[in-house]
Design an enzyme around this catalytic site. Sequence first.
Site, PDB file in Angstrom:
ATOM      1  N   LYS A  53     -20.206   8.459  68.743  1.00 20.23           N
ATOM      2  CA  LYS A  53     -19.123   9.464  69.511  1.00 20.23           C
ATOM      3  C   LYS A  53     -19.658  10.771  70.052  1.00 20.23           C
ATOM      4  CE  LYS A  53     -14.548   9.364  69.471  1.00 20.23           C
ATOM      5  NZ  LYS A  53     -14.147   8.029  69.931  1.00 20.23           N
ATOM      6  N   ASP A  72     -12.263   9.674  75.706  1.00 23.01           N
ATOM      7  CA  ASP A  72     -11.658   9.900  74.582  1.00 23.01           C
ATOM      8  C   ASP A  72     -10.642  11.206  75.046  1.00 23.01           C
ATOM      9  OD1 ASP A  72     -11.584   9.347  71.463  1.00 23.01           O
ATOM     10  OD2 ASP A  72     -11.044  11.257  71.335  1.00 23.01           O
TER      11      ASP A  72
HETATM   12  N1  GLU Z   1     -12.465   6.946  72.317  1.00 26.00           N
HETATM   13  C1  GLU Z   1     -12.061   5.334  72.182  1.00 26.00           C
HETATM   14  C2  GLU Z   1     -11.859   4.963  70.523  1.00 26.00           C
HETATM   15  O1  GLU Z   1     -11.730   5.953  69.749  1.00 26.00           O
HETATM   16  C3  GLU Z   1     -12.554   4.437  72.902  1.00 26.00           C
HETATM   17  C4  GLU Z   1     -14.167   4.301  72.669  1.00 26.00           C
HETATM   18  C5  GLU Z   1     -14.776   3.341  73.656  1.00 26.00           C
HETATM   19  O2  GLU Z   1     -14.218   2.687  74.422  1.00 26.00           O
HETATM   20  O3  GLU Z   1     -16.009   3.378  73.605  1.00 26.00           O
HETATM   21  O4  GLU Z   1     -12.053   3.938  70.301  1.00 26.00           O
END
Ligand code: GLU
Length: 449
Positions: free
Chosen positions: A126, A166
């Site tokens: 993240k 996100d």
């Molecule tokens: N931010 C999204 C999540 O919380 C997507 C993450 C992604 O597609 O890598 O899963």
Amino acid sequence: MNAYVQSVIENVRKKHGNEPEFVQTVEEVLTSVAPMVDKHPEYEKADLLNRMVEPERMFTFRVVWTDDNGQTHTNIGYRCQFNGAIGPYKGGLRFQPNVTPSIIKFLGFEQTFKNSLTGLPMGGGKGGSDFDPAGKSDAEIMRFCQSFMSALYRYIGPDIDVPAGDMGVGGREIGYLYGQYRRLKGVWENGVLTGKGFSYGGSLIRPEATGYGAIYYLQEVLAHEGDTIEGKRIAISGYGNVGWGIMKKAAELGAKVTYFAGPDGYIHDPDGVVGEKLDYILEMRAKDPMHCKPYADKYGVEFVPGEKCWGVKDVDVYMPAATQNDVRMEQAEKIAASGVKYYIEVANMPTTNDALDFLRGQKHMIVAPSKAVNAGGVAVSGLEMSQNSERLVWTAEEVDEKLKGIMKVIHQMSVDAAEEYGLGYDLVAGANLAGFKKVAEAMMEQGIF
Ligand code: GLU
């Protein structure tokens, strides 16, 4: 509870007292997996859990950009490469002024188990920044994204770490980030980011995937209860990308979102957000993401300022889809008292641990955890990576079918894992146990580090 699990939780509480969200998610996940740790004494010998709660790598970087008036600003950039045991680090970027190391770390930890649940080879990661996109011009957003990528590009790649969107990061931002990556690297590696525009390798359905997946998961829960989605009334918080996907898919399947909450209050539309109202939501959000009241003005429905719709009685399903810790004990009590049966988390960690335990303890309720319910988003990111590496394009129908299949399997894996440990239909414990299992096995087989 298992003494080793307890000692690791204690350790995290002591070391990370200033990172409350991270401590919260560690407590939630480790408590759930304690029965599996009981069965595997070798985990303690290999100190598996203390290794698992420590990111493999986490770094900050300086992001400097100049606004339209020529003023320079400095923000913090973050990337947390939490766990790479089952695949390249994978997870979104959040641009929001309240982003802290604790937020990034909790999201990275959750992502590790969520990605494992999808069955696809993706590790957990993240990142983001305390940059506030609100009120910025398009040119400012572009300069910020270019600066962010200039600092990050050396540390990511299609087989290393694959960021995505996100909160505060959507298709536009991913476009600018990718453009800068390509310019700096001088190579066509579009598998380095997901959530891209279709013209340069994005997957069809990706923008809607989290919301669609949440509804497909809800359908699995309803089927388990001998019920169907038709006619269901849903209350959600959030009407961003995810909330919108929920509204759209619910409407398609004969259900409807009758309540939705935004930063300024909540809307009650008894006829549901259907038809052209779905387009209006997009329009309203593009103009001003902080206010949903214009919806009430346009359609002549009720708007309750400054409140969330937790506790309303004339719905069948609650889906918190806004942000972390949206539902605390006070709201959870109202939700339980409303008599609603289905509490389906969608946002990452939308419920505090005490509120979640309280809701799970309600005999009349079924609680589903976000790391399973919202996994459709990252699952379709995984499908985007596959299409990029194979240099091919799947149709919307193909992607949607795969997404449906993945959500079905995630639900079933959670059911099976909970049953294996004699926990009954416990989707929260089941998702944690199932997600943890694969990561634990991979780490044990790869040796001590
Ligand atoms: N931010 C999204 C999540 O919380 C997507 C993450 C992604 O597609 O890598 O899963």
